[in-house]
Design a protein around this motif. Structure first.
Motif, PDB file in Angstrom:
ATOM      1  N   ILE A   1       1.003  -1.083  -0.397  1.00 43.49           N
ATOM      2  CA  ILE A   1       0.053  -0.059  -0.203  1.00 43.49           C
ATOM      3  C   ILE A   1       0.904   1.461   0.011  1.00 43.49           C
ATOM      4  CG2 ILE A   1      -1.639   1.317   0.882  1.00 43.49           C
ATOM      5  CD1 ILE A   1      -2.761  -1.374   2.744  1.00 43.49           C
ATOM      6  N   MET A   2       0.739   1.932  -0.879  1.00 42.33           N
ATOM      7  CA  MET A   2       1.544   3.249  -0.952  1.00 42.33           C
ATOM      8  C   MET A   2       0.656   4.578  -0.884  1.00 42.33           C
ATOM      9  SD  MET A   2       3.397   2.600  -5.195  1.00 42.33           S
ATOM     10  CE  MET A   2       4.149   4.067  -5.277  1.00 42.33           C
ATOM     11  N   PRO A   3       0.942   5.178   0.669  1.00 41.58           N
ATOM     12  CA  PRO A   3       0.241   6.694   0.323  1.00 41.58           C
ATOM     13  C   PRO A   3       0.132   7.496  -0.441  1.00 41.58           C
ATOM     14  CG  PRO A   3       1.988   5.928   2.617  1.00 41.58           C
ATOM     15  CD  PRO A   3       2.177   4.744   1.479  1.00 41.58           C
ATOM     16  N   ASP A   4      -0.293   8.260  -0.816  1.00 40.17           N
ATOM     17  CA  ASP A   4      -0.506   8.780  -1.650  1.00 40.17           C
ATOM     18  C   ASP A   4       0.763  10.488  -0.768  1.00 40.17           C
ATOM     19  OD1 ASP A   4      -0.319  10.774  -3.656  1.00 40.17           O
ATOM     20  OD2 ASP A   4      -1.920  12.052  -2.343  1.00 40.17           O
ATOM     21  N   GLY A   5      -0.126  10.848   1.230  1.00 37.74           N
ATOM     22  CA  GLY A   5       0.607  12.001   1.206  1.00 37.74           C
ATOM     23  C   GLY A   5       0.430  12.944   1.118  1.00 37.74           C
ATOM     24  N   GLY A   6      -0.301  13.137   0.516  1.00 37.96           N
ATOM     25  CA  GLY A   6      -1.211  14.847  -0.694  1.00 37.96           C
ATOM     26  C   GLY A   6      -2.770  14.734   0.571  1.00 37.96           C
ATOM     27  N   GLY A   7      -3.491  15.803   0.536  1.00 40.60           N
ATOM     28  CA  GLY A   7      -4.969  16.208   1.192  1.00 40.60           C
ATOM     29  C   GLY A   7      -6.073  15.242   0.517  1.00 40.60           C
ATOM     30  N   SER A   8      -6.193  14.526  -0.352  1.00 39.48           N
ATOM     31  CA  SER A   8      -6.641  13.784  -0.388  1.00 39.48           C
ATOM     32  C   SER A   8      -6.404  12.252  -0.511  1.00 39.48           C
ATOM     33  CB  SER A   8      -7.435  13.728  -2.279  1.00 39.48           C
ATOM     34  OG  SER A   8      -6.272  13.724  -3.168  1.00 39.48           O
ATOM     35  N   ASP A   9      -7.559  11.477  -0.518  1.00 39.04           N
ATOM     36  CA  ASP A   9      -7.254   9.866  -0.222  1.00 39.04           C
ATOM     37  C   ASP A   9      -7.260   9.066  -2.239  1.00 39.04           C
ATOM     38  OD1 ASP A   9      -6.773   6.983  -0.092  1.00 39.04           O
ATOM     39  OD2 ASP A   9      -8.572   6.654   0.683  1.00 39.04           O
ATOM     40  N   MET A  10      -5.648   9.522  -2.279  1.00 37.33           N
ATOM     41  CA  MET A  10      -5.061   8.395  -3.584  1.00 37.33           C
ATOM     42  C   MET A  10      -4.055   7.232  -3.663  1.00 37.33           C
ATOM     43  SD  MET A  10      -6.215  10.582  -5.888  1.00 37.33           S
ATOM     44  CE  MET A  10      -5.673  10.175  -7.286  1.00 37.33           C
ATOM     45  N   THR A  11      -4.430   6.957  -2.387  1.00 38.52           N
ATOM     46  CA  THR A  11      -3.784   5.726  -2.243  1.00 38.52           C
ATOM     47  C   THR A  11      -3.917   4.876  -3.561  1.00 38.52           C
ATOM     48  OG1 THR A  11      -4.515   6.057   0.311  1.00 38.52           O
ATOM     49  CG2 THR A  11      -3.457   3.654  -0.945  1.00 38.52           C
ATOM     50  N   LYS A  12      -1.742   4.534  -3.268  1.00 35.37           N
ATOM     51  CA  LYS A  12      -2.099   2.804  -4.712  1.00 35.37           C
ATOM     52  C   LYS A  12      -2.169   1.978  -4.073  1.00 35.37           C
ATOM     53  CE  LYS A  12       0.429   3.055  -9.107  1.00 35.37           C
ATOM     54  NZ  LYS A  12       1.433   3.486  -9.609  1.00 35.37           N
ATOM     55  N   VAL A  13      -2.802   0.265  -4.120  1.00 30.30           N
ATOM     56  CA  VAL A  13      -2.027  -0.797  -4.009  1.00 30.30           C
ATOM     57  C   VAL A  13      -1.735  -1.639  -5.429  1.00 30.30           C
ATOM     58  CG1 VAL A  13      -3.785  -2.944  -2.964  1.00 30.30           C
ATOM     59  CG2 VAL A  13      -4.290  -0.815  -2.613  1.00 30.30           C
ATOM     60  N   ILE A  14      -0.166  -1.926  -4.242  1.00 27.97           N
ATOM     61  CA  ILE A  14       0.254  -2.664  -5.781  1.00 27.97           C
ATOM     62  C   ILE A  14       0.009  -3.917  -4.974  1.00 27.97           C
ATOM     63  CG2 ILE A  14       2.398  -3.388  -6.466  1.00 27.97           C
ATOM     64  CD1 ILE A  14       3.021  -0.427  -6.603  1.00 27.97           C
ATOM     65  N   ALA A  15      -0.645  -5.056  -6.197  1.00 25.89           N
ATOM     66  CA  ALA A  15      -0.831  -7.237  -5.598  1.00 25.89           C
ATOM     67  C   ALA A  15       0.795  -7.728  -5.968  1.00 25.89           C
ATOM     68  CB  ALA A  15      -1.844  -7.278  -6.327  1.00 25.89           C
ATOM     69  N   LEU A  16       1.007  -8.044  -4.995  1.00 17.94           N
ATOM     70  CA  LEU A  16       2.131  -9.074  -5.757  1.00 17.94           C
ATOM     71  C   LEU A  16       2.269 -10.754  -5.773  1.00 17.94           C
ATOM     72  CD1 LEU A  16       4.798  -7.291  -2.736  1.00 17.94           C
ATOM     73  CD2 LEU A  16       4.655  -7.172  -5.343  1.00 17.94           C
ATOM     74  N   ASN A  17       2.255 -11.470  -7.068  1.00 20.45           N
ATOM     75  CA  ASN A  17       2.514 -12.815  -7.359  1.00 20.45           C
ATOM     76  C   ASN A  17       3.038 -13.465  -6.373  1.00 20.45           C
ATOM     77  OD1 ASN A  17       4.826 -12.572  -8.445  1.00 20.45           O
ATOM     78  ND2 ASN A  17       3.899 -12.321 -10.464  1.00 20.45           N
ATOM     79  N   PRO A  18       4.000 -13.990  -6.199  1.00 20.13           N
ATOM     80  CA  PRO A  18       4.515 -15.183  -5.259  1.00 20.13           C
ATOM     81  C   PRO A  18       6.308 -15.052  -5.530  1.00 20.13           C
ATOM     82  CG  PRO A  18       2.302 -16.465  -5.960  1.00 20.13           C
ATOM     83  CD  PRO A  18       2.417 -15.775  -6.596  1.00 20.13           C
ATOM     84  N   SER A  19       6.246 -14.647  -6.790  1.00 16.49           N
ATOM     85  CA  SER A  19       7.693 -14.833  -7.082  1.00 16.49           C
ATOM     86  C   SER A  19       8.184 -13.347  -7.349  1.00 16.49           C
ATOM     87  CB  SER A  19       7.985 -14.905  -8.399  1.00 16.49           C
ATOM     88  OG  SER A  19       7.537 -16.170  -8.709  1.00 16.49           O
ATOM     89  N   ALA A  20       6.995 -12.370  -7.591  1.00 17.60           N
ATOM     90  CA  ALA A  20       7.371 -10.806  -6.331  1.00 17.60           C
ATOM     91  C   ALA A  20       7.932 -10.473  -4.805  1.00 17.60           C
ATOM     92  CB  ALA A  20       6.286  -9.605  -7.136  1.00 17.60           C
ATOM     93  N   LEU A  21       7.000 -11.247  -4.428  1.00 17.35           N
ATOM     94  CA  LEU A  21       6.409 -11.307  -2.956  1.00 17.35           C
ATOM     95  C   LEU A  21       8.429 -12.050  -2.697  1.00 17.35           C
ATOM     96  CD1 LEU A  21       5.576 -10.462  -0.129  1.00 17.35           C
ATOM     97  CD2 LEU A  21       4.808 -12.829  -0.643  1.00 17.35           C
ATOM     98  N   LEU A  22       8.229 -12.886  -3.290  1.00 16.56           N
ATOM     99  CA  LEU A  22      10.251 -13.567  -2.295  1.00 16.56           C
ATOM    100  C   LEU A  22      10.931 -12.884  -2.612  1.00 16.56           C
ATOM    101  CD1 LEU A  22      12.049 -15.990  -2.209  1.00 16.56           C
ATOM    102  CD2 LEU A  22      11.945 -16.661  -4.841  1.00 16.56           C
ATOM    103  N   LEU A  23      11.323 -11.461  -4.095  1.00 20.43           N
ATOM    104  CA  LEU A  23      12.192 -10.899  -4.422  1.00 20.43           C
ATOM    105  C   LEU A  23      11.820  -9.404  -3.672  1.00 20.43           C
ATOM    106  CD1 LEU A  23      11.639 -10.600  -8.574  1.00 20.43           C
ATOM    107  CD2 LEU A  23      13.971 -11.812  -6.783  1.00 20.43           C
TER     108      LEU A  23
END
Length: 89
Positions: free
Chosen positions: A19-41
């Motif tokens: 979960i990548m918080p935007d840090g700005g005034g509005s909620d523009m949070t970005k969520v990135i899913a990781l598959n098993p290989s990406a999670l391992l790395l």
């Protein structure tokens, strides 16, 4: 290169996400899913400087794949990580 230390993986409803918080005034949070290989790395390389070749080595060792395939997969992972601001350097 180094994975951004502010980024943490959480498991939500069975999915591993960053979960990548935007840090700005509005909620523009970005969520990135990781598959098993990406999670391992992510988990293996987090907290230290690494090279593309080291990332490929992690994949080759874990999945017993050829170095060329591991390098190709590591490049794809790194490209995604860079596009999403998860890697510094």
């Amino acid at each position: 290169m180094k994975i951004n230390e502010k980024m943490k993986v959480r498991t939500v409803a069975g999915e591993n996400i960053v979960i990548m918080p935007d840090g700005g005034g509005s909620d523009m949070t970005k969520v990135i899913a990781l598959n098993p290989s990406a999670l391992l790395l992510f988990n293996t390389l987090q907290g230290r400087d690494f090279t593309l070749q080291e990332a490929a080595g992690v994949l080759a060792d874990e999945y017993h794949i050829a170095g060329t395939q591991a390098l190709s997969d590591a490049k794809a992972w790194l490209g995604d990580m860079q596009r999403n601001g998860l890697v510094n350097g």
